[in-house]
Design a protein around this motif. Structure first.
Motif, PDB file in Angstrom:
ATOM      1  N   GLY A  90       0.958  -1.208   0.297  1.00  0.00           N
ATOM      2  CA  GLY A  90      -0.149   0.016  -0.030  1.00  0.00           C
ATOM      3  C   GLY A  90       0.581   1.064  -0.178  1.00  0.00           C
ATOM      4  O   GLY A  90       1.939   1.205   0.708  1.00  0.00           O
ATOM      5  N   TYR A  92      -5.901  -0.238   2.923  1.00  0.00           N
ATOM      6  CA  TYR A  92      -6.298  -1.319   1.844  1.00  0.00           C
ATOM      7  C   TYR A  92      -7.976  -1.385   1.608  1.00  0.00           C
ATOM      8  O   TYR A  92      -7.992  -1.271   0.623  1.00  0.00           O
ATOM      9  CB  TYR A  92      -5.585  -2.495   2.903  1.00  0.00           C
ATOM     10  N   ASP A 151       1.193  -6.079   4.535  1.00  0.00           N
ATOM     11  CA  ASP A 151       1.915  -4.820   4.716  1.00  0.00           C
ATOM     12  C   ASP A 151       4.039  -4.203   4.430  1.00  0.00           C
ATOM     13  O   ASP A 151       3.668  -3.030   5.109  1.00  0.00           O
ATOM     14  CB  ASP A 151       0.931  -4.219   5.578  1.00  0.00           C
ATOM     15  N   GLY A 167       4.552  -1.728   2.236  1.00  0.00           N
ATOM     16  CA  GLY A 167       3.341  -0.556   2.773  1.00  0.00           C
ATOM     17  C   GLY A 167       4.643   0.662   3.050  1.00  0.00           C
ATOM     18  O   GLY A 167       5.470   0.794   3.457  1.00  0.00           O
ATOM     19  N   THR A 197       0.975   3.582   5.857  1.00  0.00           N
ATOM     20  CA  THR A 197      -0.241   2.753   5.317  1.00  0.00           C
ATOM     21  C   THR A 197      -1.443   3.016   6.857  1.00  0.00           C
ATOM     22  O   THR A 197      -0.877   3.753   7.551  1.00  0.00           O
ATOM     23  CB  THR A 197      -0.464   1.871   5.236  1.00  0.00           C
ATOM     24  N   LYS A 246       4.325   3.318   8.701  1.00  0.00           N
ATOM     25  CA  LYS A 246       2.898   3.124   9.072  1.00  0.00           C
ATOM     26  C   LYS A 246       2.432   4.593   9.192  1.00  0.00           C
ATOM     27  O   LYS A 246       3.365   5.446   9.908  1.00  0.00           O
ATOM     28  CB  LYS A 246       1.576   2.396   9.438  1.00  0.00           C
TER      29      LYS A 246
END
Length: 311
Positions: free
Chosen positions: A192, A197, A214, A217, A220, A245
């Motif tokens: 991501g 998601y 993830d 990711g 995210t 994240k």
């Protein structure tokens, strides 16, 4: 002396002999008509029950479906790519017919000014997406309606999607709102690029047997966000939370924005959640802001993951 007519003239003169049709890559299965563009095929299908068979290739084309029940099917799954081109500054496929099925198609590389460039924009009608891929775009599938249309996504891949840097609000791999049932099964979410998601704003959900990876990711948020509540089932999914994240505090969030739909009895069971190697956060698996009691069953949680909290 009698002259022989050319073959082409004879073909026109004799009833029952059809002229050869163009062999474009988009063929309406029911009639055999072939077209050079997807939009021409959709226009011809009009208000009918039609399947458009699509030959292998990379197409910088888009279409708007305004009526009918249309199935878009790759002749060979995974060999048909729609890339880059959007209609109405929205998506490759803008769907507002009676119903749509998308089968075996790859969508990649969609970006528009408002930050919501998608492979599919669903605006009306029931939708089934299966065996398809959504790659490297602002959104994968986006749509909102206050009518009870059902949306089903099965055996599909979502990678390199989402953003929170290109517009005022974030985009997501899947962002859907309907008063019908939203089903997401046997699909993969990975890499991501921002947002959630799966972000859903509907009263009923069925989210089962998916993989959320993830580890690669970037910026995210939640794996699953039931923004305004919802009931149904979240089961049999596997989750791995990565290190990069924007919001690491929960894997699944229920009613983080509002309490528009009942969440009582939402079943969350049989899932497996882990932190990627080197992640030292302490997220919660289910964060519940609905004010109602969920049906949290047995889930397998790795070290560092708390099972549940109310917010």
């Amino acid at each position: 002396m009698r002259l022989a007519l050319p073959i082409a003239v004879l073909a026109l003169a004799v009833p029952g002999i059809a002229m050869p049709q163009s062999r474009g890559p988009f063929v309406i299965e029911q009639t055999g008509q072939a077209f050079d563009t997807i939009d021409a095929a959709v226009t011809e299908a009009h208000d009918s029950n039609s399947t458009i068979l699509i030959a292998p290739g990379v197409y910088r084309q888009c279409t708007v479906q305004i009526t009918g029940n249309i199935t878009y099917r790759a002749r060979e799954p995974g060999t048909v790519v729609f890339e880059g081109e959007t209609c109405e500054d929205k998506a490759a496929f803008v769907l507002r017919g009676k119903s749509s099925v998308v089968d075996g198609i790859i969508f990649r590389g969609f970006s528009v000014a408002d930050g919501n460039g998608a492979g599919i924009r669903i605006e009306r009608g029931n939708l089934i997406v299966r065996n398809s891929m959504f790659l490297d775009s602002q959104e994968g599938i986006l749509g909102a309606t206050d009518e009870p249309w059902n949306i089903t996504i099965d055996r599909s891949t979502f990678a390199g999607l989402g953003q929170c840097d290109e517009s005022e609000s974030c985009a997501h791999s899947i962002y859907l709102e309907t008063t019908g049932l939203i089903t997401v099964t046997r699909s993969r979410f990975e890499r991501g690029e921002g947002g959630h998601y799966v972000k859903l704003r509907g009263p009923r959900v069925d989210i089962r047997d998916n993989s959320f990876d993830d580890t690669r990711g970037r910026k995210t948020n939640y794996m699953i966000d039931l923004s305004v509540g919802g009931t149904g089932i979240i089961a049999g999914n596997s989750f791995v939370q990565g290190r990069n994240k924007e919001n690491w505090t929960a894997f699944i969030a229920v009613s983080p924005e509002a309490r528009e739909h009942r969440a009582a009895g939402l079943r969350v069971e049989g899932n497996d959640a882990r932190l990627a190697p080197g992640v030292d956060k302490n997220p919660v698996f289910v964060a519940n802001a609905s004010g109602e009691r969920l049906a949290i069953g047995a889930n397998t949680l790795g070290p560092g993951i708390r099972p549940y909290e109310t917010r």
